[in-house]
Scaffold this motif. Structure first.
Motif, PDB file in Angstrom:
ATOM      1  N   PHE A   1      43.798  31.654  27.699  1.00 28.24           N
ATOM      2  CA  PHE A   1      42.845  32.394  28.521  1.00 28.24           C
ATOM      3  C   PHE A   1      42.150  33.511  27.749  1.00 28.24           C
ATOM      4  O   PHE A   1      42.796  34.346  27.119  1.00 28.24           O
ATOM      5  CB  PHE A   1      43.544  33.002  29.749  1.00 28.24           C
ATOM      6  N   THR A   2      40.822  33.493  27.822  1.00 26.18           N
ATOM      7  CA  THR A   2      40.004  34.621  27.400  1.00 26.18           C
ATOM      8  C   THR A   2      39.598  35.380  28.659  1.00 26.18           C
ATOM      9  O   THR A   2      39.864  34.930  29.785  1.00 26.18           O
ATOM     10  CB  THR A   2      38.735  34.139  26.684  1.00 26.18           C
ATOM     11  N   LEU A   3      38.939  36.517  28.503  1.00 26.26           N
ATOM     12  CA  LEU A   3      38.451  37.248  29.682  1.00 26.26           C
ATOM     13  C   LEU A   3      37.494  36.389  30.496  1.00 26.26           C
ATOM     14  O   LEU A   3      37.573  36.331  31.726  1.00 26.26           O
ATOM     15  CB  LEU A   3      37.754  38.543  29.248  1.00 26.26           C
ATOM     16  N   ALA A   4      36.577  35.711  29.819  1.00 17.93           N
ATOM     17  CA  ALA A   4      35.610  34.873  30.519  1.00 17.93           C
ATOM     18  C   ALA A   4      36.311  33.732  31.256  1.00 17.93           C
ATOM     19  O   ALA A   4      35.973  33.415  32.405  1.00 17.93           O
ATOM     20  CB  ALA A   4      34.594  34.308  29.531  1.00 17.93           C
TER      21      ALA A   4
ATOM     22  N   GLU B   1      35.888  47.374  33.961  1.00 20.87           N
ATOM     23  CA  GLU B   1      36.217  47.983  32.667  1.00 20.87           C
ATOM     24  C   GLU B   1      35.703  49.420  32.562  1.00 20.87           C
ATOM     25  O   GLU B   1      35.542  49.944  31.465  1.00 20.87           O
ATOM     26  CB  GLU B   1      35.607  47.156  31.541  1.00 20.87           C
ATOM     27  N   LYS B   2      35.454  50.088  33.698  1.00 19.80           N
ATOM     28  CA  LYS B   2      34.755  51.364  33.670  1.00 19.80           C
ATOM     29  C   LYS B   2      35.587  52.562  34.126  1.00 19.80           C
ATOM     30  O   LYS B   2      35.045  53.629  34.351  1.00 19.80           O
ATOM     31  CB  LYS B   2      33.502  51.277  34.553  1.00 19.80           C
TER      32      LYS B   2
ATOM     33  N   PHE C   1      45.968  49.662  28.522  1.00 19.81           N
ATOM     34  CA  PHE C   1      46.612  49.344  29.801  1.00 19.81           C
ATOM     35  C   PHE C   1      45.652  48.666  30.771  1.00 19.81           C
ATOM     36  O   PHE C   1      44.434  48.869  30.731  1.00 19.81           O
ATOM     37  CB  PHE C   1      47.176  50.618  30.435  1.00 19.81           C
ATOM     38  N   LEU C   2      46.228  47.868  31.672  1.00 17.87           N
ATOM     39  CA  LEU C   2      45.489  47.155  32.701  1.00 17.87           C
ATOM     40  C   LEU C   2      46.220  47.299  34.033  1.00 17.87           C
ATOM     41  O   LEU C   2      47.420  47.611  34.063  1.00 17.87           O
ATOM     42  CB  LEU C   2      45.367  45.661  32.364  1.00 17.87           C
ATOM     43  N   MET C   3      45.503  47.023  35.113  1.00 19.32           N
ATOM     44  CA  MET C   3      46.112  47.035  36.439  1.00 19.32           C
ATOM     45  C   MET C   3      45.451  45.948  37.289  1.00 19.32           C
ATOM     46  O   MET C   3      44.221  45.792  37.248  1.00 19.32           O
ATOM     47  CB  MET C   3      45.943  48.402  37.104  1.00 19.32           C
ATOM     48  N   LEU C   4      46.246  45.216  38.036  1.00 19.57           N
ATOM     49  CA  LEU C   4      45.757  44.144  38.901  1.00 19.57           C
ATOM     50  C   LEU C   4      46.061  44.491  40.343  1.00 19.57           C
ATOM     51  O   LEU C   4      47.228  44.665  40.719  1.00 19.57           O
ATOM     52  CB  LEU C   4      46.428  42.816  38.520  1.00 19.57           C
TER      53      LEU C   4
ATOM     54  N   ASP D   1      41.657  49.655  31.491  1.00 15.33           N
ATOM     55  CA  ASP D   1      41.458  51.083  31.244  1.00 15.33           C
ATOM     56  C   ASP D   1      40.452  51.305  30.112  1.00 15.33           C
ATOM     57  O   ASP D   1      40.496  50.601  29.093  1.00 15.33           O
ATOM     58  CB  ASP D   1      42.808  51.712  30.876  1.00 15.33           C
ATOM     59  N   ILE D   2      39.567  52.271  30.290  1.00 18.15           N
ATOM     60  CA  ILE D   2      38.594  52.573  29.236  1.00 18.15           C
ATOM     61  C   ILE D   2      39.261  53.286  28.052  1.00 18.15           C
ATOM     62  O   ILE D   2      38.721  53.303  26.945  1.00 18.15           O
ATOM     63  CB  ILE D   2      37.428  53.442  29.758  1.00 18.15           C
ATOM     64  N   MET D   3      40.446  53.847  28.294  1.00 19.01           N
ATOM     65  CA  MET D   3      41.141  54.591  27.251  1.00 19.01           C
ATOM     66  C   MET D   3      42.065  53.684  26.448  1.00 19.01           C
ATOM     67  O   MET D   3      42.623  52.719  26.968  1.00 19.01           O
ATOM     68  CB  MET D   3      41.975  55.726  27.868  1.00 19.01           C
ATOM     69  N   GLU D   4      42.199  54.003  25.181  1.00 24.46           N
ATOM     70  CA  GLU D   4      43.198  53.357  24.344  1.00 24.46           C
ATOM     71  C   GLU D   4      44.114  54.459  23.823  1.00 24.46           C
ATOM     72  O   GLU D   4      43.644  55.491  23.335  1.00 24.46           O
ATOM     73  CB  GLU D   4      42.537  52.601  23.190  1.00 24.46           C
TER      74      GLU D   4
END
Length: 207
Positions: free
Chosen positions: A6-9, A21-22, A166-169, A177-180
């Motif tokens: 899986f890719t994002l698309a 993503e914002k 980080f991500l959240m579903l 998250d826009i931050m790394e």
């Protein structure tokens, strides 16, 4: 087909999820002071892991110490799995191995719902792991629903050990998250990783 395909698309197309993503998702999360054990390990291992510079070295020397610190901070009330088969629905491509899974359960011999956090290890290319991580988070969401242990949000992270994204579903929306964050900010990384488990364990304690 499996998580790694899986890719994002592809994940957006297959599951009809919205990808946002914002947002600065964890701006208000308070840092958590690492233990002396983790501090010592990272001082010793960070240079070694980056010198070896393989996914395996980064997983063993940087990612695993941080995740075991999460268990330690929560008095071992959660379970941690590494390199575990997580077959949820092969017809949808939701099958394969997960690098790391954190569950809000003390059961350590098998994966038990609720699955809260999925961690995807990538050597250096964080972006390439985002689609795979979201696919695994969707599997965790379905896994929890199937065992009637649904939680509001599934958390994910794609990390090289030195860099953490980080991500959240929630529902049908996946937030990136826009931050790394960097391993030098391990107190913030710990705060983010601990947050969902502190909430989950609090809910269990009041039931």
């Amino acid at each position: 087909m499996a998580y790694s395909d899986f890719t994002l698309a592809k994940v957006r197309e297959t599951f009809q999820f919205v990808i946002d993503e914002k947002r600065n998702l964890f701006r208000d999360v308070l840092p958590i002071q690492p233990s002396a054990t983790l501090t010592t390990l990272l001082e010793e291992y960070t240079q070694l892991a980056t010198a070896i510079n393989t996914e395996k070295a980064r997983s063993e020397l940087l990612i695993m110490p941080v995740l075991t610190e999460v268990r330690r901070q929560l008095n071992y009330q959660i379970s941690l799995f590494s390199g575990t088969d997580f077959d949820v629905d092969a017809s949808k491509g939701l099958n394969g191995f997960c690098d790391f899974i954190l569950c809000s359960s003390e059961e350590q011999f098998y994966i038990k719902a609720p699955v809260i956090t999925i961690v995807e290890a990538k050597n250096e290319n964080i972006k390439s792991g985002l689609g795979q991580c979201i696919a695994t988070m969707i599997a965790a969401q379905l896994f929890n629903q199937n065992i009637q242990q649904e939680v509001k949000a599934i958390y994910g992270v794609v990390t090289s050990g030195t860099n953490w994204r980080f991500l959240m579903l929630e529902g049908l929306t996946a937030y990136i998250d826009i931050m790394e964050y960097y391993i030098s900010d391990v107190d913030k990384i710990l705060g983010i990783l601990l947050q969902p488990f502190q909430s989950a364990l609090l809910q269990i304690s009041v039931q």
